[in-house]
Design a protein around this motif. Structure first.
Motif, PDB file in Angstrom:
ATOM      1  N   LEU A  54       0.860  -1.185   0.000  1.00 26.08           N
ATOM      2  CA  LEU A  54       0.000   0.000   0.000  1.00 26.08           C
ATOM      3  C   LEU A  54       0.892   1.230   0.000  1.00 26.08           C
ATOM      4  O   LEU A  54       1.640   1.463   0.960  1.00 26.08           O
ATOM      5  CB  LEU A  54      -0.892  -0.007   1.248  1.00 26.08           C
ATOM      6  CG  LEU A  54      -1.714  -1.289   1.440  1.00 26.08           C
ATOM      7  CD1 LEU A  54      -2.360  -1.315   2.816  1.00 26.08           C
ATOM      8  CD2 LEU A  54      -2.768  -1.414   0.338  1.00 26.08           C
ATOM      9  N   ALA A  84       7.170  -0.480   6.023  1.00 28.44           N
ATOM     10  CA  ALA A  84       8.246   0.078   5.202  1.00 28.44           C
ATOM     11  C   ALA A  84       7.854   1.484   4.767  1.00 28.44           C
ATOM     12  O   ALA A  84       8.078   1.893   3.638  1.00 28.44           O
ATOM     13  CB  ALA A  84       8.495  -0.824   3.989  1.00 28.44           C
ATOM     14  N   THR A  98      17.752  17.253   5.543  1.00 24.19           N
ATOM     15  CA  THR A  98      18.505  17.496   4.313  1.00 24.19           C
ATOM     16  C   THR A  98      17.720  18.319   3.294  1.00 24.19           C
ATOM     17  O   THR A  98      16.482  18.345   3.305  1.00 24.19           O
ATOM     18  CB  THR A  98      18.877  16.168   3.609  1.00 24.19           C
ATOM     19  OG1 THR A  98      17.687  15.572   3.078  1.00 24.19           O
ATOM     20  CG2 THR A  98      19.543  15.193   4.548  1.00 24.19           C
ATOM     21  N   VAL A 138      14.148  16.765   2.854  1.00 19.83           N
ATOM     22  CA  VAL A 138      13.754  15.392   3.239  1.00 19.83           C
ATOM     23  C   VAL A 138      14.514  14.999   4.516  1.00 19.83           C
ATOM     24  O   VAL A 138      15.671  15.363   4.686  1.00 19.83           O
ATOM     25  CB  VAL A 138      14.083  14.360   2.123  1.00 19.83           C
ATOM     26  CG1 VAL A 138      13.536  12.988   2.478  1.00 19.83           C
ATOM     27  CG2 VAL A 138      13.506  14.791   0.776  1.00 19.83           C
ATOM     28  N   THR A 152      18.922   3.253   8.499  1.00 24.03           N
ATOM     29  CA  THR A 152      19.825   3.944   7.590  1.00 24.03           C
ATOM     30  C   THR A 152      21.062   4.473   8.311  1.00 24.03           C
ATOM     31  O   THR A 152      21.082   4.582   9.525  1.00 24.03           O
ATOM     32  CB  THR A 152      19.102   5.107   6.891  1.00 24.03           C
ATOM     33  OG1 THR A 152      19.957   5.627   5.898  1.00 24.03           O
ATOM     34  CG2 THR A 152      18.750   6.199   7.859  1.00 24.03           C
TER      35      THR A 152
HETATM   36  C1  LIG Z   1      19.023  13.571   0.460  1.00 22.70           C
HETATM   37  C2  LIG Z   1      19.151  12.104   0.739  1.00 22.70           C
HETATM   38  C3  LIG Z   1      20.203  11.384   0.199  1.00 22.70           C
HETATM   39  C4  LIG Z   1      20.336  10.036   0.446  1.00 22.70           C
HETATM   40  N1  LIG Z   1      21.365   9.369  -0.132  1.00 22.70           N
HETATM   41  C5  LIG Z   1      21.464   8.041   0.035  1.00 22.70           C
HETATM   42  C6  LIG Z   1      22.473   7.309  -0.640  1.00 22.70           C
HETATM   43  O1  LIG Z   1      23.271   7.881  -1.416  1.00 22.70           O
HETATM   44  N2  LIG Z   1      22.535   5.974  -0.448  1.00 22.70           N
HETATM   45  C7  LIG Z   1      21.657   5.341   0.390  1.00 22.70           C
HETATM   46  O2  LIG Z   1      21.756   4.123   0.528  1.00 22.70           O
HETATM   47  N3  LIG Z   1      20.700   6.001   1.046  1.00 22.70           N
HETATM   48  C8  LIG Z   1      20.576   7.335   0.891  1.00 22.70           C
HETATM   49  N4  LIG Z   1      19.583   8.006   1.532  1.00 22.70           N
HETATM   50  C9  LIG Z   1      18.759   7.292   2.539  1.00 22.70           C
HETATM   51  C10 LIG Z   1      17.682   6.499   1.868  1.00 22.70           C
HETATM   52  O3  LIG Z   1      16.773   7.383   1.229  1.00 22.70           O
HETATM   53  C11 LIG Z   1      16.889   5.669   2.891  1.00 22.70           C
HETATM   54  O4  LIG Z   1      17.698   5.191   3.900  1.00 22.70           O
HETATM   55  C12 LIG Z   1      16.281   4.518   2.141  1.00 22.70           C
HETATM   56  O5  LIG Z   1      15.366   5.046   1.230  1.00 22.70           O
HETATM   57  C13 LIG Z   1      15.578   3.505   3.029  1.00 22.70           C
HETATM   58  O6  LIG Z   1      14.359   4.016   3.418  1.00 22.70           O
HETATM   59  P1  LIG Z   1      13.021   3.184   3.165  1.00 22.70           P
HETATM   60  O7  LIG Z   1      13.066   2.559   1.852  1.00 22.70           O
HETATM   61  O8  LIG Z   1      12.789   2.352   4.350  1.00 22.70           O
HETATM   62  O9  LIG Z   1      11.953   4.368   3.233  1.00 22.70           O
HETATM   63  P2  LIG Z   1      11.594   5.464   2.194  1.00 22.70           P
HETATM   64  O10 LIG Z   1      12.558   5.551   1.095  1.00 22.70           O
HETATM   65  O11 LIG Z   1      11.291   6.695   2.989  1.00 22.70           O
HETATM   66  O12 LIG Z   1      10.235   4.910   1.582  1.00 22.70           O
HETATM   67  C14 LIG Z   1       9.044   4.920   2.328  1.00 22.70           C
HETATM   68  C15 LIG Z   1       7.865   4.775   1.400  1.00 22.70           C
HETATM   69  O13 LIG Z   1       6.677   4.774   2.174  1.00 22.70           O
HETATM   70  C16 LIG Z   1       5.744   5.647   1.591  1.00 22.70           C
HETATM   71  N5  LIG Z   1       4.861   6.180   2.619  1.00 22.70           N
HETATM   72  C17 LIG Z   1       5.165   7.107   3.565  1.00 22.70           C
HETATM   73  N6  LIG Z   1       4.085   7.369   4.305  1.00 22.70           N
HETATM   74  C18 LIG Z   1       3.092   6.588   3.817  1.00 22.70           C
HETATM   75  C19 LIG Z   1       1.725   6.431   4.179  1.00 22.70           C
HETATM   76  N7  LIG Z   1       1.164   7.131   5.162  1.00 22.70           N
HETATM   77  N8  LIG Z   1       0.997   5.551   3.485  1.00 22.70           N
HETATM   78  C20 LIG Z   1       1.533   4.822   2.472  1.00 22.70           C
HETATM   79  N9  LIG Z   1       2.817   4.962   2.089  1.00 22.70           N
HETATM   80  C21 LIG Z   1       3.577   5.825   2.763  1.00 22.70           C
HETATM   81  C22 LIG Z   1       6.588   6.718   0.923  1.00 22.70           C
HETATM   82  O14 LIG Z   1       5.867   7.394  -0.090  1.00 22.70           O
HETATM   83  C23 LIG Z   1       7.753   5.908   0.397  1.00 22.70           C
HETATM   84  O15 LIG Z   1       7.512   5.399  -0.888  1.00 22.70           O
HETATM   85  C24 LIG Z   1      19.412   9.367   1.294  1.00 22.70           C
HETATM   86  C25 LIG Z   1      18.344  10.079   1.831  1.00 22.70           C
HETATM   87  C26 LIG Z   1      18.198  11.428   1.550  1.00 22.70           C
HETATM   88  C27 LIG Z   1      17.040  12.167   2.135  1.00 22.70           C
END
Ligand SMILES: Cc1cc2nc3c(=O)[nH]c(=O)nc-3n(C[C@H](O)[C@H](O)[C@H](O)COP(=O)(O)OP(=O)(O)OC[C@H]3O[C@@H](n4cnc5c(N)ncnc54)[C@H](O)[C@@H]3O)c2cc1C
Length: 447
Positions: free
Chosen positions: A45, A167, A196, A274, A300
């Motif tokens: 979702l 996630a 950031t 972000v 992270t």
């Molecule tokens: C500027 C920046 C640079 C970065 N550079 C790097 C890098 O070079 N290398 C690296 O490995 N990592 C990097 N990161 C870190 C990386 O983005 C995260 O650690 C990585 O994305 C893991 O997060 P995630 O996939 O768990 O969550 P996220 O990537 O935050 O994904 C979460 C998902 O959940 C969805 N979501 C949120 N709320 C809801 C809701 N209420 N209902 C349904 N869906 C929802 C979002 O839309 C998103 O698609 C960087 C981050 C930033 C901000």
């Protein structure tokens, strides 16, 4: 009331468990794809529309993370090669460069392309994605997470499942609404957050710095870390703060970057603020019917840029634990091996980075200058391929040689934590026992 455990056993259910993934985070997609391949009924979702997925920038990641998490690796042409980094002191008088070599094992990939690739493969494996669905809270009874509540097409409805994989990132509404009795920390506080802003600017003269990546500690004396990465087509600027940042901070940083990189033209991409978690992984990331992965679990490591690889591999750990549970209910005991294996493979290694961050966070720009200029902090402590390679004892000895009373008390306290990391890691129980987990959790959070 009949207990959750008795209920699931009596019915002898779960031949085809239903898995709900809240948010299409990287680790959630990885677990979803692996489980769908095994015949689980998996629905993701996701808040955003399909076309909006990802961010407007490139991320560095270990190329092997794709295979590690059961995906195929995009062809090499999709990666921009990673060149090593230099670290610039706040005064900009000292710059410490990593030995220059193009890394074979990591590269930058466009985040939108990355998500398209992962989602495409997950869909082929049988995962159902529902885009434009806002998860608003967890759904649970007293003992177990039973699903999530969502806002879909203007209506509140519930998706029920045998497991909710959380996630949904740093502000996950699932984690934040879990009752305290589940033992999962609800909030990632502002102090545990890296703020950031990122934007890409035209590289009007195709100029490259050597190395192309430069990281600036306490740029303009702001507690945090900025970077400037040159590519023939663009200059990629990140402004990052250990405290909330606003447009004024960004404008100040850009002013200095434009002075140093006069060939920075107009902004062509990005421009978003972000947040990223900036702390060691949460101590408890599983509960009956619930498992957090990725930024939602604070996996992270922004100081070394590895959140994507960590999340993908954690997704594999999670899928392994779910599959190993067979037809049994997905209780905290059955999900604990996910958390335990994640910590053994990755989580424990990240703790020292977190402690180094808290050291930096407690200092002023002048203190950081002093530590870098006098080579107390060297590549061993701040970089070395993402994971610091120093020995806490050596660092303490170096500090004892200097007389800088304002720095030493704060640092010595943080460094004494470094010496305890191994002992605390060794205390983590291999199998779930509420009392033992509570003891370990207390020691872990005190580091
Ligand atoms: C500027 C920046 C640079 C970065 N550079 C790097 C890098 O070079 N290398 C690296 O490995 N990592 C990097 N990161 C870190 C990386 O983005 C995260 O650690 C990585 O994305 C893991 O997060 P995630 O996939 O768990 O969550 P996220 O990537 O935050 O994904 C979460 C998902 O959940 C969805 N979501 C949120 N709320 C809801 C809701 N209420 N209902 C349904 N869906 C929802 C979002 O839309 C998103 O698609 C960087 C981050 C930033 C901000």
């Amino acid at each position: 009331m009949q207990s959750f455990f008795a209920r699931t056993k009596k019915k002898g259910v779960m031949k085809m468990k239903k898995i709900i993934v809240a948010g299409a985070g990287h680790g959630g997609i990885a677990a979803a794809a692996l489980l769908a391949k095994q015949g689980y009924d998996v629905t993701v979702l996701e808040l955003k529309k399909r076309a909006e997925m990802g961010h407007d920038w490139h991320d560095v990641m270990a190329k092997s993370s794709f295979e590690d998490a059961g995906f195929t690796r995009p062809e090499d042409g999709r990666f921009i090669p990673y060149t090593n980094t230099s670290y610039v002191a706040p005064s900009q008088k000292t710059e410490i460069a990593e030995p220059y070599k193009v890394s074979e094992w990591s590269g930058y990939i466009d985040r939108k392309e990355l998500l398209k690739h992962l989602i495409g493969e997950a869909e082929k494996a049988g995962v159902a994605f529902r885009f434009g669905v806002k998860v608003v809270s967890v759904a649970c009874d007293c003992e177990k997470v039973t699903g999530v509540r969502v806002l879909e097409r203007g209506k509140i409805k519930e998706y029920a499942g045998d497991l909710v994989i959380d996630a949904a990132g740093i502000d996950s509404p699932v984690r934040r609404t879990l009752p305290g009795t589940f033992g999962v920390k609800n909030e990632i506080s502002p102090k545990e957050t890296f703020y950031t802003w990122r934007g890409y600017f035209e590289n009007t003269e195709k100029k490259l710095t050597d190395p192309t990546n430069r990281v600036f500690f306490y740029h303009n004396n702001r507690p945090g870390m900025d970077w400037a990465i040159t590519d023939e087509k663009f200059v990629d600027i990140l402004v990052g703060g250990f405290r909330p940042i606003d447009q004024k901070d960004v404008d100040l940083a850009l002013e200095d970057f434009r002075r140093q990189y006069p060939y920075m033209g107009k902004m062509i991409r990005g421009g978003q603020f972000v947040k990223i978690p900036l702390r060691r992984t949460l101590p408890v990331i599983v509960a009956n019917g619930y498992a957090a992965v990725g930024d939602s679990a604070a996996m992270t490591e922004p100081l070394s840029g590895s959140g994507i690889s960590l999340s993908l591999r954690a997704g594999k750990n999670l899928a392994d634990a779910v599959i190993a549970a067979g037809e049994d209910a997905l209780t905290v005991e059955k999900l604990w091996p996910y958390e335990y294996n994640y910590y053994q493979e990755q989580g424990n290694r990240q703790i020292s980075n977190d402690v180094i961050k808290s050291i930096l966070n407690s200092l002023t720009g002048r203190d950081v200058d002093f530590l870098l200029d006098s080579r107390i902090l060297t590549l061993k402590e701040i970089a070395s391929g993402g994971v610091p390679q120093y020995k806490a004892k050596e660092l303490l000895e170096k500090l004892n040689l200097i007389k800088k009373p304002k720095i030493i008390p704060g640092m010595a306290r943080a460094l004494s934590h470094l010496t305890q990391i191994d002992a605390v890691c060794a205390k983590m129980p291999e199998t779930y026992d509420a009392h033992k987990v509570a003891v370990w959790k207390k020691a872990y959070e005190a580091l």
